[in-house]
Design an enzyme around this catalytic site. Structure first.
Site, PDB file in Angstrom:
ATOM      1  CB  SER A   1       0.162  18.660 -13.731  1.00  0.00           C
ATOM      2  OG  SER A   1       0.091  18.344 -12.199  1.00  0.00           O
TER       3      SER A   1
ATOM      4  CG  LEU B   1     -13.909  35.824 -19.755  1.00  0.00           C
ATOM      5  CD1 LEU B   1     -14.497  35.778 -18.144  1.00  0.00           C
ATOM      6  CD2 LEU B   1     -14.345  34.139 -19.730  1.00  0.00           C
TER       7      LEU B   1
ATOM      8  CG  ASP C   1      -6.014  17.754  -9.372  1.00  0.00           C
ATOM      9  OD1 ASP C   1      -6.612  16.978 -10.046  1.00  0.00           O
ATOM     10  OD2 ASP C   1      -4.763  17.700  -8.704  1.00  0.00           O
TER      11      ASP C   1
ATOM     12  CG  HIS D   1     -14.506  13.932 -13.838  1.00  0.00           C
ATOM     13  ND1 HIS D   1     -13.231  14.665 -13.537  1.00  0.00           N
ATOM     14  CD2 HIS D   1     -14.039  12.604 -14.313  1.00  0.00           C
ATOM     15  CE1 HIS D   1     -12.233  13.771 -13.489  1.00  0.00           C
ATOM     16  NE2 HIS D   1     -12.813  12.652 -13.974  1.00  0.00           N
TER      17      HIS D   1
ATOM     18  CB  SER E   1      -3.127  16.871 -18.758  1.00  0.00           C
ATOM     19  OG  SER E   1      -2.856  15.575 -18.391  1.00  0.00           O
TER      20      SER E   1
ATOM     21  CD  GLU F   1       2.886  36.644  -7.738  1.00  0.00           C
ATOM     22  OE1 GLU F   1       3.023  35.729  -6.779  1.00  0.00           O
ATOM     23  OE2 GLU F   1       3.834  37.344  -8.271  1.00  0.00           O
TER      24      GLU F   1
END
Ligand code: IPE
Ligand code: IPE
Ligand code: MG
Length: 240
Positions: free
Chosen positions: A193, A132, A21, A38, A66, A204
């Site tokens: 959010s 990964l 964010d 962005h 989102s 955490e």
């Protein structure tokens, strides 16, 4: 700023989730349009991916768009879609070469057919990579994820007594993956959010005011150092 934590602690999150964010505010502070923020955010993602591999993080989940972000001005939404497409076109070869397994979490339906196809091809190309796992949360909402899970559970005719945590995990977008150990949020807000509502229940949480385009390797090290100092009690009493 303090200069703690420049070496890697011995405890590192296996699964790190990041709410990327602050791109818009980063751009505004420079008199630039939000989309420039962005784009700077994408550049930063490349750095953080490299650092995550270096630090031994095995799963990185990033919140990129989102279900609520559809409500932004049309030009910004279109710009974000174009950025995702450009990232796939430009970066896929390098990601694949680096052993990154790309996954998507969220609803693909709702994206343009071309974008859907590119995302599917990227997932297919990288499916056997094991350096990964990169989960890209795009058109993702935690509530939407639960809704689609409940619908499929009912459609599959699962008897009520078989519904438990393991079964629900299996119906989430993240099926088969361990929960995130840490959720990092850049840009200073103290909220989820609608991100990983089920999976983050014992993650955490770490929030930093640093905007995402400025969240570099050193900042990630600080977050990991915090993580290493946290006592994860899971509702039990402290270790003596
Ligand atoms: C996060 O940055 C990226 C997306 C939500 C797509 P923002 O665009 O939310 O940036 P701020 O929070 O307005 O600064
Ligand atoms: C969360 O950021 C979503 C992403 C980073 C993709 P937002 O900027 O959309 O969240 P709010 O509006 O501050 O809660
Ligand atoms: Mg924001």
């Amino acid at each position: 700023m303090n200069n703690e934590a420049t070496s890697l602690p011995d405890r590192v999150p296996y699964h790190l989730a990041i709410i990327m964010d602050g791109n818009g505010r980063w751009a505004r502070a420079r008199g630039m349009p939000r989309l420039a923020g962005h784009r700077a955010g994408v550049e930063n993602l490349r750095r953080i991916l490299r650092a995550s591999s270096e630090f031994g993080i095995k799963i990185l989940t990033i919140y990129a768009f989102s279900t609520e972000n559809w409500g932004r001005p049309e030009a910004e939404v279109r710009g974000l879609m174009n950025i995702l497409e450009a990232v796939i076109d430009r970066e896929l070869g390098q990601l694949h070469a680096n052993g990154v397994q790309l996954r998507h979490i969220g609803e693909l339906e709702g994206l343009s057919p071309i974008l859907q196809r590119k995302v599917r091809q990227a997932i297919e190309l990288t499916r056997n990579n094991d350096q990964l796992i990169l989960n890209v949360a795009f058109n993702y909402g935690g509530r939407q994820e639960l809704i689609q899970a409940f619908r499929r559970i009912i459609a599959d005719g699962v008897p009520p007594e078989q519904i438990d945590e393991t079964l629900i995990d299996y119906y989430l977008y993240t099926a088969g993956q361990p929960d995130p150990d840490m959720v990092v949020r850049t840009g200073g807000e103290m909220r989820l959010s609608n991100f990983l509502l089920w999976q983050a229940s014992y993650a955490e949480y770490y929030s930093t005011p640093v905007f995402w385009p400025d969240f570099d390797r050193e900042e990630l090290l600080k977050a990991i150092a915090q993580f290493a100092r946290r006592e994860r009690r899971y509702g039990l009493v402290p270790q003596t």
